[in-house]
Design an enzyme around this catalytic site. Structure first.
Site, mmCIF file in Angstrom:
data_model
loop_
_atom_site.group_PDB
_atom_site.id
_atom_site.type_symbol
_atom_site.label_atom_id
_atom_site.label_comp_id
_atom_site.label_asym_id
_atom_site.label_seq_id
_atom_site.Cartn_x
_atom_site.Cartn_y
_atom_site.Cartn_z
ATOM 1 N N ASP A 57 -0.265 -23.574 -8.338
ATOM 2 C CA ASP A 57 -1.114 -23.674 -7.145
ATOM 3 C C ASP A 57 -2.122 -24.816 -7.254
ATOM 4 O O ASP A 57 -3.338 -24.612 -7.119
ATOM 5 C CB ASP A 57 -1.848 -22.354 -6.893
ATOM 6 C CG ASP A 57 -0.955 -21.141 -6.954
ATOM 7 O OD1 ASP A 57 0.229 -21.267 -6.607
ATOM 8 O OD2 ASP A 57 -1.436 -20.064 -7.357
ATOM 9 N N HIS A 84 3.511 -24.674 -3.073
ATOM 10 C CA HIS A 84 2.055 -24.518 -3.114
ATOM 11 C C HIS A 84 1.369 -25.848 -3.411
ATOM 12 O O HIS A 84 0.830 -26.086 -4.475
ATOM 13 C CB HIS A 84 1.631 -23.463 -4.126
ATOM 14 C CG HIS A 84 0.301 -22.876 -3.762
ATOM 15 N ND1 HIS A 84 0.135 -21.556 -3.439
ATOM 16 C CD2 HIS A 84 -0.915 -23.452 -3.630
ATOM 17 C CE1 HIS A 84 -1.135 -21.326 -3.140
ATOM 18 N NE2 HIS A 84 -1.792 -22.481 -3.235
ATOM 19 N N GLU A 130 3.177 -18.795 2.918
ATOM 20 C CA GLU A 130 1.907 -18.809 2.194
ATOM 21 C C GLU A 130 1.520 -20.238 1.829
ATOM 22 O O GLU A 130 2.205 -21.200 2.193
ATOM 23 C CB GLU A 130 1.997 -17.957 0.926
ATOM 24 C CG GLU A 130 2.959 -18.474 -0.121
ATOM 25 C CD GLU A 130 3.036 -17.582 -1.360
ATOM 26 O OE1 GLU A 130 2.570 -16.431 -1.309
ATOM 27 O OE2 GLU A 130 3.578 -18.057 -2.388
ATOM 28 N N ARG A 188 4.908 -22.874 -14.272
ATOM 29 C CA ARG A 188 4.811 -23.795 -13.137
ATOM 30 C C ARG A 188 3.813 -24.902 -13.482
ATOM 31 O O ARG A 188 2.716 -24.623 -13.961
ATOM 32 C CB ARG A 188 4.386 -23.044 -11.880
ATOM 33 C CG ARG A 188 5.414 -22.008 -11.417
ATOM 34 C CD ARG A 188 4.881 -21.153 -10.289
ATOM 35 N NE ARG A 188 3.752 -20.339 -10.745
ATOM 36 C CZ ARG A 188 3.001 -19.588 -9.931
ATOM 37 N NH1 ARG A 188 3.247 -19.586 -8.628
ATOM 38 N NH2 ARG A 188 2.008 -18.869 -10.423
#
Length: 345
Positions: free
Chosen positions: A43, A282, A216, A312
Site C-alpha cells: 500500500d 494499491h 478499494e 508485497r
C-alpha cells in the site's frame, strides 16, 4: 605526418578511448535504477513538498515515514517512526494504508485501524501536524472520520481538491453485504464530512470479483488535459487477479453525482508473471522532480502465491498519456531491469 608521430597519436587514442567509454558507462549507470525500491512495502503512498518526497506504506503495527529527494533512492532514505497506536481503543491495531496530505498548510495523515475489542472492525482515522516537515513536530489525533449515518467497515481513505472543495473517497461496506464499494463525501474540514456518503462504484466485472468482490485503494489522477481519473484496486488482495481499474469523472461535473463517474470495463495494470509482478495494485502518483513526468507507484509480489502480506514491495514507473487523454501505465516493469530515473533527479 611521419610514422613515429602517427603511432604516438594512435597509442594516445587507444589509451583515452576506453576511458571515455568507461566514463560514459558510469554516467549511464548513474541515471538508472531498478525495481523494487524496497523489499517490503504494501500500500505505498508518496507526496512531494519543498523538494522532498515523503513516502509511507502499511506496516500493520505503526506509521513510519521516509524522507528523500529522489524516489529512485528510497532504499537509502531516512526513516522516522511518527506514531505508535495505543494499547487499547478504536485505533489500536491493524494499522493499514496511511496517506499523507497537505491541506491549508497543515499536514494530515489518513489511515485505517481496528479496535482492540473486536475481531476485524476497520475504520478510518486522521491525525494533524502543523510542522512544515512532517517527520518533525507533533501529530495530534483528530479521531475517527465517518459518516454518522453509515458507520460501517471502511478503509483506504484518500483526499482530493476539486473546484475549491475537498472531497473524501474511501472503500467500505454498505451494511447489507460484504462487497467493498467506493464512496465519496464532501469535507467540512480535514477531519469532518460535510455530506453523507455517496456510492460511486461497486465491483461489477468478473475481474473485480476474484476471491471476493472488491473495489478499494482509490486514488485520484489528473491528466495534462485536466481530466479527473479515479484509479482503484479490484479483486481480493491475496489473489493474483488483484489489478488496477479506472473510473473517469465527467469533465466539470459534480463528483457527488454517481452518474458523472464512468467505470472502464477492463483493468489497466495486471499481473505479469514473466516480469515478476503478481497482483499489482494499491497505487499512488507523483511528479518527477522537474515536474515534467507523471509516475505511478504501486505494490506487487515478486513470486506467485505470496498473498496479501509483507512480500508485497513498492515499484515505480513512468506514465504515458494516450492521444485520447487516457493514462497508459504499460505493463509492470520487470524486477531488476534498469529503468531511467525520473526526470530531474
Amino acid at each position: 605526418m611521419n610514422s613515429g608521430m602517427f603511432f604516438v597519436r594512435l597509442l594516445l587514442l587507444l589509451i583515452i578511448y576506453p576511458s571515455i567509454t568507461y566514463a560514459q558507462q558510469v554516467a549511464d549507470t548513474a541515471s538508472l535504477f531498478r525495481n523494487p525500491l524496497l523489499q517490503s512495502g504494501p500500500d505505498p503512498w508518496v507526496i512531494r513538498h519543498n523538494g522532498f518526497y515523503y513516502y509511507m506504506h502499511t506496516t500493520g503495527v505503526d506509521i513510519v515515514m521516509y524522507k528523500t529527494r529522489k524516489m529512485s533512492d528510497l532504499g537509502k532514505a531516512k526513516q522516522v517512526r511518527i506514531w505508535t497506536p495505543p494499547a487499547k481503543g478504536p485505533n489500536a491495531r491493524d494499522i493499514w494504508a496511511p496517506e499523507l496530505h497537505r491541506i491549508n498548510n497543515t499536514w494530515y495523515i489518513y489511515y485505517t485501524a481496528g479496535s482492540s475489542d473486536s475481531i476485524h472492525p476497520q475504520h478510518l482515522f486522521v491525525m494533524e501536524n502543523k510542522a512544515d516537515d512532517p517527520t518533525t513536530g507533533t501529530w495530534v489525533d483528530k479521531g475517527q472520520l465517518k459518516d454518522p449515518a453509515a458507520d460501517n467497515f471502511a478503509l483506504d481513505a484518500t483526499v482530493f481538491k476539486y473546484k475549491g472543495q475537498h472531497y473524501f473517497i474511501w472503500s467500505g461496506h454498505n451494511g447489507k453485504d460484504n462487497l467493498q464499494r467506493l464512496y465519496i463525501a464532501r469535507m467540512q474540514n480535514p477531519w469532518t464530512m460535510a455530506t453523507h456518503r455517496v456510492e460511486i462504484a461497486a465491483p461489477i466485472y468478473d475481474w473485480e470479483k476474484d476471491g471476493i468482490p472488491v473495489n478499494e485503494g482509490p486514488e485520484i489522477l489528473e491528466s495534462p488535459k485536466g481530466d479527473i481519473f479515479l484509479v482503484y484496486s479490484a479483486s481480493a488482495c491475496w489473489t493474483e487477479s488483484y489489478a488496477l481499474g479506472i473510473i473517469k469523472l465527467k469533465k466539470g461535473a459534480d463528483p457527488l453525482d454517481p452518474a458523472n463517474w464512468t467505470k472502464m470495463p477492463t483493468p489497466y495494470l495486471t499481473t505479469n508473471k514473466e516480469n515478476g509482478a503478481f497482483g499489482p495494485g494499491h497505487n499512488g502518483f507523483f511528479k518527477s522532480p522537474d515536474g515534467k513526468e507523471d509516475w505511478i507507484i504501486y505494490h506487487a509480489n515478486s513470486k506467485a502465491g505470496q498473498g496479501c502480506g509483507g512480500h508485497r514491495n513498492p515499484r515505480i514507473q513512468k506514465i504515458n498519456w494516450q492521444p485520447d487523454g487516457m493514462p497508459d501505465f504499460g505493463v509492470p516493469v520487470s524486477i531488476n531491469q534498469p529503468i531511467r530515473k525520473p526526470s530531474g533527479e
